[in-house]
Scaffold this active site. Structure first.
Site, PDB file in Angstrom:
ATOM      1  N   ASP A   1      40.906  40.056  38.578  1.00 13.17           N
ATOM      2  CA  ASP A   1      41.465  40.887  37.521  1.00 13.17           C
ATOM      3  C   ASP A   1      42.981  40.754  37.547  1.00 13.17           C
ATOM      4  OD1 ASP A   1      40.192  42.512  35.637  1.00 13.17           O
ATOM      5  OD2 ASP A   1      40.787  44.365  36.619  1.00 13.17           O
TER       6      ASP A   1
ATOM      7  N   TYR B   1      46.825  42.058  37.683  1.00 14.34           N
ATOM      8  CA  TYR B   1      47.458  43.290  38.153  1.00 14.34           C
ATOM      9  C   TYR B   1      47.574  44.264  36.981  1.00 14.34           C
ATOM     10  CZ  TYR B   1      49.016  40.452  42.162  1.00 14.34           C
ATOM     11  OH  TYR B   1      49.068  39.637  43.277  1.00 14.34           O
TER      12      TYR B   1
ATOM     13  N   PHE C   1      47.249  36.347  41.374  1.00 13.87           N
ATOM     14  CA  PHE C   1      48.017  36.646  42.589  1.00 13.87           C
ATOM     15  C   PHE C   1      49.532  36.597  42.390  1.00 13.87           C
ATOM     16  CE2 PHE C   1      43.936  35.174  44.421  1.00 13.87           C
ATOM     17  CZ  PHE C   1      43.622  36.287  45.173  1.00 13.87           C
TER      18      PHE C   1
ATOM     19  N   HIS D   1      38.846  37.642  51.463  1.00 11.13           N
ATOM     20  CA  HIS D   1      39.930  37.875  50.506  1.00 11.13           C
ATOM     21  C   HIS D   1      41.224  38.200  51.256  1.00 11.13           C
ATOM     22  CE1 HIS D   1      42.084  39.723  47.110  1.00 11.13           C
ATOM     23  NE2 HIS D   1      41.253  39.045  46.341  1.00 11.13           N
TER      24      HIS D   1
END
Length: 221
Positions: A65, A67, A78, A187
């Site tokens: 998703d 931010y 990221f 993750h």
């Protein structure tokens, strides 16, 4: 349906643009952006595709998703724009790179430099409503980005897919392991990383070793 996306990607993804799900998705996104604050800015929704043309993809990093905080999302998973505080997951990515490659930790969280070297920084969902994580999931983006992964698997060869966390690992079934390299780990989020599922995966050196072995230039992480 005309979608403003890099010509190299348009050539392979255009059949998707005329499918009913995609038309419904675009209608939903337009309505959301007209009625709510959403991220990333409209012009950056397809930024991952703009900065990394189809023929130049060497590595795929999959996020989930964008931010959802102010000023963070700019179309690359990221990544954050210059001047924005580096988010915790990216801090851990930088720490692993420093450990793996003995590189200094960057001050900037802007990963455009990776994208321009052939790293497709792809979120499964390309938009989100401000401060509401997952608010644009299951509206059609996943079908589109899954198709993107499938097209890369089918039409390209010797691409490195970095699958971090349970959500990303589920995408492995869309990738031909006889043509590509898949590297999996936990993750980089603090919750996962601090439990021992991230640090020490050496994905960045392994990626570069593979790229070199198939005659491709390495990524300057």
């Amino acid at each position: 349906m005309n979608v403003d996306i890099h010509p190299s990607w348009k050539a392979v993804l255009e059949p998707e643009f005329d499918k009913p799900y995609f038309k419904s998705l675009i209608d939903f996104v337009k309505l959301e952006y007209s009625q709510h604050k959403c991220y990333p800015p409209g012009g950056a929704i397809f930024k991952a595709f703009e900065l990394c043309p189809f023929e130049e993809v060497k590595v795929v990093i999959l996020g989930q998703d964008p931010y959802h905080g102010k000023g963070q999302a700019h179309g690359l998973c990221f990544s954050v724009p210059e001047g924005v505080a580096v988010p915790p997951s990216l801090v851990n990515i930088f720490k692993e790179i420093a450990s793996d490659l003995k590189n200094p930790i960057p001050q900037s969280g802007n990963l455009e430099r990776w994208a321009k070297q052939g790293v497709l920084l792809l979120n499964a969902t390309l938009t989100v409503r401000a401060h509401q994580a997952g608010s644009h999931q299951k509206k059609g983006w996943e079908a589109f980005t899954d198709h993107t992964i499938s097209v890369l698997s089918q039409q390209r060869k010797e691409v490195v897919f970095l699958l971090w966390g349970g959500y990303a690992k589920k995408k492995a079934k869309k990738i031909d392991i006889d043509k590509h390299l898949i590297l999996e780990s936990g993750h980089p989020s603090p919750l996962s990383a601090n439990r021992g599922f991230w640090f020490g995966n050496r994905h960045f050196s392994q990626t570069n070793e593979y790229l070199q072995s198939v005659g491709k230039s390495q990524i300057n992480w």
